[in-house]
Motif scaffolding. Structure first.
Motif, PDB file in Angstrom:
ATOM      1  N   ILE A 406      70.167  27.348  -8.410  1.00  0.00           N
ATOM      2  CA  ILE A 406      68.717  27.433  -8.271  1.00  0.00           C
ATOM      3  C   ILE A 406      68.128  28.279  -9.399  1.00  0.00           C
ATOM      4  CG2 ILE A 406      66.863  28.355  -6.815  1.00  0.00           C
ATOM      5  CD1 ILE A 406      68.405  27.460  -4.422  1.00  0.00           C
ATOM      6  N   GLU A 407      67.167  27.694 -10.115  1.00  0.00           N
ATOM      7  CA  GLU A 407      66.379  28.483 -11.062  1.00  0.00           C
ATOM      8  C   GLU A 407      65.082  28.868 -10.373  1.00  0.00           C
ATOM      9  OE1 GLU A 407      67.855  26.113 -15.135  1.00  0.00           O
ATOM     10  OE2 GLU A 407      65.708  26.348 -14.698  1.00  0.00           O
ATOM     11  N   LEU A 408      64.878  30.161 -10.160  1.00  0.00           N
ATOM     12  CA  LEU A 408      63.642  30.626  -9.535  1.00  0.00           C
ATOM     13  C   LEU A 408      62.520  30.595 -10.570  1.00  0.00           C
ATOM     14  CD1 LEU A 408      65.075  33.641  -7.493  1.00  0.00           C
ATOM     15  CD2 LEU A 408      64.570  31.322  -6.699  1.00  0.00           C
ATOM     16  N   PRO A 409      61.271  30.683 -10.127  1.00  0.00           N
ATOM     17  CA  PRO A 409      60.165  30.686 -11.086  1.00  0.00           C
ATOM     18  C   PRO A 409      60.286  31.866 -12.054  1.00  0.00           C
ATOM     19  CG  PRO A 409      59.356  30.442  -8.830  1.00  0.00           C
ATOM     20  CD  PRO A 409      60.814  30.743  -8.727  1.00  0.00           C
ATOM     21  N   GLU A 410      59.763  31.674 -13.243  1.00  0.00           N
ATOM     22  CA  GLU A 410      59.666  32.750 -14.256  1.00  0.00           C
ATOM     23  C   GLU A 410      59.326  34.076 -13.589  1.00  0.00           C
ATOM     24  OE1 GLU A 410      60.048  33.154 -17.625  1.00  0.00           O
ATOM     25  OE2 GLU A 410      60.957  31.164 -17.408  1.00  0.00           O
ATOM     26  N   GLY A 411      59.999  35.112 -13.995  1.00  0.00           N
ATOM     27  CA  GLY A 411      59.631  36.441 -13.523  1.00  0.00           C
ATOM     28  C   GLY A 411      60.393  36.880 -12.285  1.00  0.00           C
ATOM     29  N   ALA A 412      61.000  35.939 -11.568  1.00  0.00           N
ATOM     30  CA  ALA A 412      61.765  36.338 -10.386  1.00  0.00           C
ATOM     31  C   ALA A 412      63.048  37.042 -10.825  1.00  0.00           C
ATOM     32  CB  ALA A 412      62.099  35.119  -9.532  1.00  0.00           C
ATOM     33  N   ASP A 413      63.495  37.987 -10.021  1.00  0.00           N
ATOM     34  CA  ASP A 413      64.681  38.783 -10.360  1.00  0.00           C
ATOM     35  C   ASP A 413      65.754  38.532  -9.298  1.00  0.00           C
ATOM     36  OD1 ASP A 413      66.609  40.680 -10.721  1.00  0.00           O
ATOM     37  OD2 ASP A 413      65.223  42.369 -10.950  1.00  0.00           O
ATOM     38  N   VAL A 436      78.785  36.804 -19.167  1.00  0.00           N
ATOM     39  CA  VAL A 436      79.248  38.045 -19.785  1.00  0.00           C
ATOM     40  C   VAL A 436      78.064  38.799 -20.388  1.00  0.00           C
ATOM     41  CG1 VAL A 436      79.793  37.002 -22.023  1.00  0.00           C
ATOM     42  CG2 VAL A 436      81.080  38.988 -21.260  1.00  0.00           C
ATOM     43  N   ARG A 437      76.969  38.069 -20.681  1.00  0.00           N
ATOM     44  CA  ARG A 437      75.754  38.709 -21.207  1.00  0.00           C
ATOM     45  C   ARG A 437      74.850  39.187 -20.085  1.00  0.00           C
ATOM     46  NH1 ARG A 437      72.306  34.614 -22.538  1.00  0.00           N
ATOM     47  NH2 ARG A 437      73.541  33.216 -21.242  1.00  0.00           N
ATOM     48  N   ARG A 438      75.236  38.966 -18.813  1.00  0.00           N
ATOM     49  CA  ARG A 438      74.351  39.215 -17.673  1.00  0.00           C
ATOM     50  C   ARG A 438      73.091  38.360 -17.773  1.00  0.00           C
ATOM     51  NH1 ARG A 438      78.093  42.512 -17.060  1.00  0.00           N
ATOM     52  NH2 ARG A 438      77.898  44.614 -16.242  1.00  0.00           N
ATOM     53  N   GLY A 439      73.241  37.144 -18.302  1.00  0.00           N
ATOM     54  CA  GLY A 439      72.115  36.218 -18.369  1.00  0.00           C
ATOM     55  C   GLY A 439      71.797  35.655 -16.981  1.00  0.00           C
ATOM     56  N   PHE A 440      70.890  34.683 -16.942  1.00  0.00           N
ATOM     57  CA  PHE A 440      70.560  33.958 -15.712  1.00  0.00           C
ATOM     58  C   PHE A 440      69.977  34.871 -14.639  1.00  0.00           C
ATOM     59  CE2 PHE A 440      74.099  31.992 -17.940  1.00  0.00           C
ATOM     60  CZ  PHE A 440      73.500  30.792 -18.292  1.00  0.00           C
ATOM     61  N   GLY A 441      69.152  35.828 -15.117  1.00  0.00           N
ATOM     62  CA  GLY A 441      68.565  36.817 -14.222  1.00  0.00           C
ATOM     63  C   GLY A 441      67.620  36.216 -13.191  1.00  0.00           C
ATOM     64  N   HIS A 442      67.135  34.975 -13.411  1.00  0.00           N
ATOM     65  CA  HIS A 442      66.233  34.357 -12.427  1.00  0.00           C
ATOM     66  C   HIS A 442      66.916  33.205 -11.680  1.00  0.00           C
ATOM     67  CE1 HIS A 442      66.104  31.588 -15.710  1.00  0.00           C
ATOM     68  NE2 HIS A 442      65.235  30.784 -15.128  1.00  0.00           N
ATOM     69  N   CYS A 443      68.270  33.203 -11.743  1.00  0.00           N
ATOM     70  CA  CYS A 443      69.021  32.102 -11.109  1.00  0.00           C
ATOM     71  C   CYS A 443      69.897  32.630  -9.984  1.00  0.00           C
ATOM     72  CB  CYS A 443      69.903  31.408 -12.132  1.00  0.00           C
ATOM     73  SG  CYS A 443      68.981  30.686 -13.501  1.00  0.00           S
ATOM     74  N   LEU A 444      70.267  31.735  -9.098  1.00  0.00           N
ATOM     75  CA  LEU A 444      71.256  32.089  -8.086  1.00  0.00           C
ATOM     76  C   LEU A 444      72.017  30.842  -7.649  1.00  0.00           C
ATOM     77  CD1 LEU A 444      69.933  31.226  -5.057  1.00  0.00           C
ATOM     78  CD2 LEU A 444      68.478  33.173  -5.647  1.00  0.00           C
ATOM     79  N   ARG A 445      73.211  31.100  -7.120  1.00  0.00           N
ATOM     80  CA  ARG A 445      74.050  30.011  -6.606  1.00  0.00           C
ATOM     81  C   ARG A 445      74.021  30.063  -5.086  1.00  0.00           C
ATOM     82  NH1 ARG A 445      80.405  30.615  -6.752  1.00  0.00           N
ATOM     83  NH2 ARG A 445      79.813  31.756  -4.862  1.00  0.00           N
ATOM     84  N   LEU A 446      73.760  28.921  -4.472  1.00  0.00           N
ATOM     85  CA  LEU A 446      73.788  28.808  -3.009  1.00  0.00           C
ATOM     86  C   LEU A 446      74.993  27.981  -2.591  1.00  0.00           C
ATOM     87  CD1 LEU A 446      70.312  27.925  -1.491  1.00  0.00           C
ATOM     88  CD2 LEU A 446      71.459  30.140  -1.535  1.00  0.00           C
ATOM     89  N   ASN A 447      75.725  28.469  -1.610  1.00  0.00           N
ATOM     90  CA  ASN A 447      76.830  27.718  -1.022  1.00  0.00           C
ATOM     91  C   ASN A 447      76.261  26.821   0.077  1.00  0.00           C
ATOM     92  OD1 ASN A 447      78.957  26.918   0.646  1.00  0.00           O
ATOM     93  ND2 ASN A 447      80.101  28.815   0.352  1.00  0.00           N
ATOM     94  N   CYS A 448      76.432  25.501  -0.072  1.00  0.00           N
ATOM     95  CA  CYS A 448      76.006  24.614   1.020  1.00  0.00           C
ATOM     96  C   CYS A 448      77.218  24.007   1.721  1.00  0.00           C
ATOM     97  CB  CYS A 448      75.019  23.556   0.536  1.00  0.00           C
ATOM     98  SG  CYS A 448      75.504  22.641  -0.914  1.00  0.00           S
TER      99      CYS A 448
END
Lengths: 474, 474
Positions: A406-413, A436-448
């Motif tokens: 999931i990519e959250l809207p811009e600005g979400a942490d 390794v860069r700690r990227g993807f600060g507005h993303c998360l993985r959901l287990n379905c």
């Protein structure tokens, strides 16, 4: 799965298939109770669940009606990641350990877990195979075939390779303590501390932990959520950093769910072969496809023995048995020796039990059921994300496996959402775990991989609210 | 054990105890057959075996007589080793792999094996515990308590610690894939590539393989075949090389069979604590004592959490199940995390099966039988060495375990004996496997964990001849 969940899933399927149309009234609780042979309480629970999922609405004193239309799904992410192309020492472990430790308690809603529901697996039938293997164990089998593993199991794995069109003999396989050990053995066989390894961006956090453990540097390569790593970028990174290996999940990548098309896999292997860079192929989700047939491993295109194919039964058949394997190509000897010095051998009765289960047949029937369940759950989770997550959210539709990215809207942490959710007994896997860069600060993985019950529905609603607040959306 | 072997062992015991005296005639085959309720063929086989062992002689048409006197045993080695005190990068693996690979075939006489006979273990009873654990597996147990291991098993292990006088709680234990993984995790937790670790001289080859795998340097410390490492030499080596850990087998060391007296263990821990050097204590043989009680682990004297006690059930109860553990003291967190990134978890049904077996009781009864068998076998092997090995041979008499350490006469070449024996289908473990310097060129380790049948007796006779030839003794 509980009875009311099964009933709710049935009705949801009827809605999806158009047998029940928007605005139509559901049969009364009493009628459904009689028709299905379940108690009225079960029917009530099913209807409540459907209401929680937004599929039906109740009208006072009148019953339940099919909602006017299922919500439109959020768009898919549509661009490859853009890491900076640098090689970095790996130091992600604190965050990853923190997340994993917070996700392990039984009472946490396991949206951040890496495992599907253990109730999706034939553990009783496997248990009977284990019982037979253990009671009739030949004592001498505990001291021979130690390091490569039991030939009976290697033969069954070789047979499955053959069915999928790969020529991998039983002698070319080493049994391991889950795929994680297989992957670690490949790294041990190929690298020295300080070497660099190419990985996807984002990539599975256990990959980063393994590289950190081995004192290696990671190079993140741009990766598209649909079809995987960018081959031109990979070429460039190889030219610049001379990595000792490339470590990829070719099928239903964790966390993206991306799958490389067959032609792309062929090109991948050709290019790596030209560079002389071995591929560590992590293929633990390949059997969990929703399409017509199992997607081919890159190993199928390997002519020079450069592809080390790693897989396991942990996600497809036997969670907790910890049986994985590697077909390490030309590195067979190095991997077998690394296994000998790492853990010597893998639990013998468990190996024999799986060999016996596989020989009996029934694995493919189980896999069909498992894939059907996972596909249905993916649909339910996608709709729940549509209901609860804020405008501007994007979400993948993987063709297999049990993760949504999931990519959250811009600005979400995502880290903030993760911490707030953890305090409320909900686990998620925030994007920076996978980089390794700690990227993807507005993303998360959901287990379905767990049935979508009321508790999960409520947790997804909470996550949606936290995400909206974090993105500054009212 | 076969019936004739049991009968032969009984008669051998009667000879040792003086019930049958030198020169005395054995009862006729017919009489023994009737008295024991076994077939005449079985009695013949038993008498042949006793003759092969040199305990009786046959006289034509007259029967079997007790030999005039059992041969005197060769003397024990009586001096500590004298390594040169240098710190070295480790590179033993080729030799070790070669020896291990040659020893693994079923048809080889397993005198070089690291395992006792698998027929000494209650594998059927364990199999029933495994059957029950696997069939009744709680699905959720496959995804919780993953990394430390099942609490039911950790509690049983904690209980055994308590019985032995140690305070180690279930929460202070991590279950591993055999002791080898436990030891590797300790090394991972304590060291960085290039660090140095103190080891015994000779030391278990898997120790050296682990150090090599981790890119470490080894410092061999003088070690006495009876009471273990020389503490003053250890102190000096610590002062000179500042090692990150000391890795010792305190009880029935492999390969020497040495056991540190309790007072020496206490002094060992005091000295290491003063230096702030953690002890990796490999205690896989501690339960296999021949004396009155289990020798104390050094862990018993640890006040500061510096002792990481590693053990397993592989040599005492459940070969092939691959269940070990570590009580890592103050390094618990580091070890648990290393486990998570190495293999994540250990086979769940196998853990539950052992927990169940241990909870039922019966482990101590099995251990008493096992020790009795191993002690009897040690006596038989010692006498066989006395019969067959050349003048000038020395051999240990360990107070537990199932290894004999043999010093051949000056000039003998154990590697040459090993190669010649391997060509004849006999495995041994030559001394240089156990040393980073390739020392102990005239030594070898014999496994006496297998019943001494005619095949083993013949193999020992062959080894004795090869040793004599290698030493230039006619």
């Amino acid at each position: 799965m509980k009875r009311y969940q099964a009933l709710a899933d049935d009705i949801a399927a009827s809605i999806r298939d158009g047998l029940l149309r928007p605005g139509q009234r559901l049969p009364s609780v009493r009628r459904t109770s009689t028709a299905r042979g379940v108690s009225p309480a079960t029917v009530f629970q099913a209807y409540y669940l459907l209401e929680a999922r937004g599929l039906v609405r109740s009208r006072a004193r009148s019953g339940y009606y099919v909602s006017s239309a299922p919500p439109a799904l959020p768009p898919e992410p549509d661009a490859a990641s853009q890491p900076d192309g640098e090689s970095r020492p790996v130091d992600v472990s604190e965050l990853v350990f923190e997340v994993l430790e917070s996700a392990m308690a039984r009472d946490v809603v396991p949206l951040g877990s890496a495992f599907p529901s253990p109730q999706l697996f034939p553990l009783r039938k496997l248990g009977r195979a284990m019982a037979s293997a253990a009671v009739h164990l030949d004592p001498w089998s505990t001291v021979d075939e130690l390091t490569p593993g039991k030939v009976a199991l290697r033969r069954q794995i070789a047979l499955r390779y053959r069915i999928d069109g790969l020529q991998v003999g039983a002698d070319a396989i080493v049994i391991t303590n889950g795929a994680l050990e297989a992957l670690n053995l490949c790294v041990t066989a190929l690298t020295q501390p300080g070497d660099a390894v190419l990985v996807e961006s984002p990539c599975f956090y256990a990959t980063l932990q393994s590289l950190e453990r081995h004192g290696l540097r990671a190079i993140e390569v741009p990766t598209h959520p649909r079809d995987g790593i960018d081959l031109d970028a990979m070429d460039a990174a190889i030219g610049r950093h001379r990595p000792k290996a490339c470590w990829l999940m070719t099928n239903f990548q964790n966390p993206l769910g991306s799958a490389m098309p067959d032609e792309k896999k062929r090109a991948l292997v050709e290019r790596l072969t030209r560079h002389g860079v071995p591929l560590i192929e992590d293929d633990v989700y390949g059997e969990l496809y929703f399409g017509e047939r199992r997607p081919t491993p890159a190993k199928a295109y390997d002519r020079d023995g450069l592809v080390m194919h790693c897989a396991s039964f942990s996600k497809t058949l036997a969670p907790g048995y910890r049986i994985g394997w590697v077909a390490p190509g030309r590195y067979l000897r190095e991997v077998a020796r690394a296994k000998l010095t790492a853990t010597l051998s893998t639990c013998v009765p468990a190996q024999l039990a799986l060999a016996d289960y596989l020989a009996q047949g029934g694995y493919d029937r189980h896999l069909r059921r498992l894939r059907t369940a996972l596909l249905a759950q993916q649909g339910q989770y996608l709709e729940a994300v549509a209901r609860h997550f804020p405008e501007g959210t994007r979400v993948t539709r993987p063709a297999g496996g049990y993760f949504l990215w999931i990519e959250l809207p811009e600005g979400a942490d995502a880290l903030r959402v993760y911490r707030q959710a953890a305090d409320m007994g909900i686990s998620i896997a925030p994007g920076p775990m996978f980089s390794v860069r700690r990227g993807f600060g507005h993303c998360l993985r959901l287990n379905c991989g767990h049935p979508l019950d009321e508790r999960v529905e409520a947790a997804l609603a909470t996550l949606g609210r936290l995400a909206a607040a974090s993105a500054g959306i009212a």
